[in-house]
Design an enzyme around this catalytic site. Structure first.
Site, PDB file in Angstrom:
ATOM      1  N   HIS A  69      32.480  35.417  28.786  1.00  0.00           N
ATOM      2  CA  HIS A  69      32.351  33.963  28.579  1.00  0.00           C
ATOM      3  C   HIS A  69      31.722  33.302  29.802  1.00  0.00           C
ATOM      4  CE1 HIS A  69      35.412  34.323  25.286  1.00  0.00           C
ATOM      5  NE2 HIS A  69      34.625  33.413  24.774  1.00  0.00           N
ATOM      6  N   GLU A  97      28.462  36.583  25.124  1.00  0.00           N
ATOM      7  CA  GLU A  97      29.677  36.706  24.317  1.00  0.00           C
ATOM      8  C   GLU A  97      29.364  36.428  22.829  1.00  0.00           C
ATOM      9  OE1 GLU A  97      32.759  37.637  24.706  1.00  0.00           O
ATOM     10  OE2 GLU A  97      33.509  36.791  22.830  1.00  0.00           O
TER      11      GLU A  97
HETATM   12  N1  LIG Z   1      44.386  31.441  26.559  1.00  0.00           N
HETATM   13  C1  LIG Z   1      43.391  30.641  26.942  1.00  0.00           C
HETATM   14  N2  LIG Z   1      43.607  29.734  27.919  1.00  0.00           N
HETATM   15  C2  LIG Z   1      42.600  28.919  28.325  1.00  0.00           C
HETATM   16  N3  LIG Z   1      41.364  28.936  27.817  1.00  0.00           N
HETATM   17  C3  LIG Z   1      41.092  29.814  26.846  1.00  0.00           C
HETATM   18  C4  LIG Z   1      42.093  30.716  26.354  1.00  0.00           C
HETATM   19  N4  LIG Z   1      41.534  31.490  25.391  1.00  0.00           N
HETATM   20  C5  LIG Z   1      40.238  31.097  25.280  1.00  0.00           C
HETATM   21  N5  LIG Z   1      39.974  30.088  26.153  1.00  0.00           N
HETATM   22  C6  LIG Z   1      38.684  29.404  26.355  1.00  0.00           C
HETATM   23  O1  LIG Z   1      38.191  28.967  25.104  1.00  0.00           O
HETATM   24  C7  LIG Z   1      36.773  29.140  25.033  1.00  0.00           C
HETATM   25  C8  LIG Z   1      36.499  30.026  23.804  1.00  0.00           C
HETATM   26  O2  LIG Z   1      35.132  30.238  23.568  1.00  0.00           O
HETATM   27  P1  LIG Z   1      34.656  31.117  22.296  1.00  0.00           P
HETATM   28  O3  LIG Z   1      33.192  31.158  22.268  1.00  0.00           O
HETATM   29  O4  LIG Z   1      35.402  32.406  22.282  1.00  0.00           O
HETATM   30  O5  LIG Z   1      35.198  30.193  21.185  1.00  0.00           O
HETATM   31  P2  LIG Z   1      35.032  30.124  19.642  1.00  0.00           P
HETATM   32  O6  LIG Z   1      34.173  28.996  19.264  1.00  0.00           O
HETATM   33  O7  LIG Z   1      36.429  30.125  19.105  1.00  0.00           O
HETATM   34  O8  LIG Z   1      34.251  31.432  19.367  1.00  0.00           O
HETATM   35  P3  LIG Z   1      34.176  32.447  18.222  1.00  0.00           P
HETATM   36  O9  LIG Z   1      35.081  32.066  17.091  1.00  0.00           O
HETATM   37  O10 LIG Z   1      32.773  32.348  17.860  1.00  0.00           O
HETATM   38  O11 LIG Z   1      34.579  33.702  18.935  1.00  0.00           O
HETATM   39  C9  LIG Z   1      36.357  29.733  26.369  1.00  0.00           C
HETATM   40  O12 LIG Z   1      35.970  28.690  27.239  1.00  0.00           O
HETATM   41  C10 LIG Z   1      37.652  30.370  26.894  1.00  0.00           C
HETATM   42  O13 LIG Z   1      37.754  30.432  28.303  1.00  0.00           O
END
Ligand SMILES: Nc1ncnc2c1ncn2[C@@H]1O[C@H](COP(=O)(O)OP(=O)(O)OP(=O)(O)O)[C@@H](O)[C@H]1O
Length: 347
Positions: A312, A10
């Protein structure tokens, strides 16, 4: 030193956060490059930097590259020190993602810890506080994690300022997790909330969710329905829908934003719940990736089925493989339902 390409899978902040957790847990140093390379603002953002600093504090790590925008980082953990920790993200960066970074290593400490995080509790692309407390926490409790969650206040984009936390008791080994079937849907709960906005918005979100769900779930299903007015800095709205099945819980959050009608917010969460419900599978797509670090430490093999295999999930399985001896098998293809089998290989 373990070398990790941060753009694998991802390619988001999750590669970094999972590597931080596992590095603290196993005592293995790592170097990560290409951090969030394909995101519009690449490198470490405030929330990721806070996760680095939090992991470094609990493990007295030696760190290089820990600055905003940094595309790479070296992390050498020392010993995990349990205790009382407070981390202030300073923006609406996700508080739950910081908590999820430090919980796995603190479980392996000799004494209990209390962690408080100040930041966003209902922000895009992360577990909402309701999801953390009502879906993630009971699921890890089932694996043997003991502790309590507490929320003093909520924080939305862009002001943040929510204050949430948890305690964790030491847990040397976790129980395996076997969830092939979910059983009947026994209860549905809906919370629709506004902070510093008219209560009518929460009611519109709720009505829209209910009309999307109408006729699509079992007749006579017990329901808990609530609208709430929150005291927060700034403004925000959310709706959270929880489905309790005999052998699993699943949760879906939708957030309000300027220009997005309240009806769209309610319908979004309801549609996600329906998609999951109609798949017939037990574990929701977000919980599936969030469980990986815990199952990787279980005393024996685990197996669960999920309504959607995500990138993810695949990423967390990959990162776990860098730090732990594991045999992982995924049945099904990304975007569809499937099964995950994780078996720790004894040393
Ligand atoms: N609506 C939701 N409900 C529960 N968990 C969520 C939801 N949306 C995202 N997550 C969780 O949050 C985490 C997000 O990881 P991700 O790497 O996308 O985060 P990030 O650090 O914001 O990444 P980036 O900004 O680099 O895309 C994952 O574990 C995902 O399952």
């Amino acid at each position: 030193m373990i070398e990790i390409d941060g753009s694998m899978g991802e390619g988001g902040g999750q590669v970094l956060r999972s590597a931080l957790s596992l590095s603290c847990l196993t005592g293995q140093a790592f170097h990560i490059y290409n951090i969030r390379k394909n995101r519009s603002k690449s490198g470490l953002m405030r929330q990721h930097l806070m996760a680095v600093q939090a992991a470094a504090r609990i493990s007295s790590a030696n760190v290089a590259g820990d600055r905003l925008g940094s595309p790479e980082l070296s992390f050498l953990p020392d010993r995990i020190t349990p205790g009382e920790y407070s981390f202030d993200i300073g923006t609406a960066g996700s508080a739950t993602l910081v908590l999820q970074t430090v919980i796995p290593p603190l479980l392996a400490a000799r004494k209990a810890s209390r962690i408080t995080v100040i930041g966003g509790t209902h922000v895009p692309f992360s577990p909402s506080w309701n999801y953390f407390e009502e879906i993630f926490w009971p699921s890890i409790a089932r694996l043997g994690v003991r502790g309590e969650t507490a929320a003093r206040s909520f924080g939305f984009y862009p002001k943040g300022g929510g204050r949430v936390g948890c305690t964790v008791e030491p847990a040397e080994v976790l129980a395996p997790y076997l969830v092939r079937e979910r059983g009947r849907l026994t209860r549905l709960s809906i919370v629709s909330a506004v902070g510093n906005l008219p209560r009518a918005i929460a009611e519109r979100q709720l009505h829209s969710a209910l009309s999307t769900l109408k006729g699509r779930l079992e007749r006579g299903l017990p329901m808990d329905i609530e609208t709430r007015e929150l005291t927060i800095f700034g403004q925000g709205t959310f709706i959270f829908i929880k489905g309790e099945y005999e052998h699993a819980v699943a949760g879906f959050t939708a957030l309000g934003e300027r220009g997005k009608p309240a009806e769209a917010v309610g319908a979004e969460a309801a549609r996600e719940l329906l998609e999951h419900h109609e798949s017939g599978e037990p574990i929701d797509p977000h919980l599936a990736d969030q469980l990986v670090l815990y199952l990787a430490r279980a005393s024996a093999g685990s197996l669960f089925r999920t309504s959607r295999l995500t990138s993810h999930l695949a990423t967390n399985l990959l990162v776990a493989g860098y730090f732990l001896e594991l045999a992982c098998r995924v049945e099904g293809s990304e975007g569809g339902p499937g099964a995950v089998v994780i078996t720790p290989i004894p040393e």
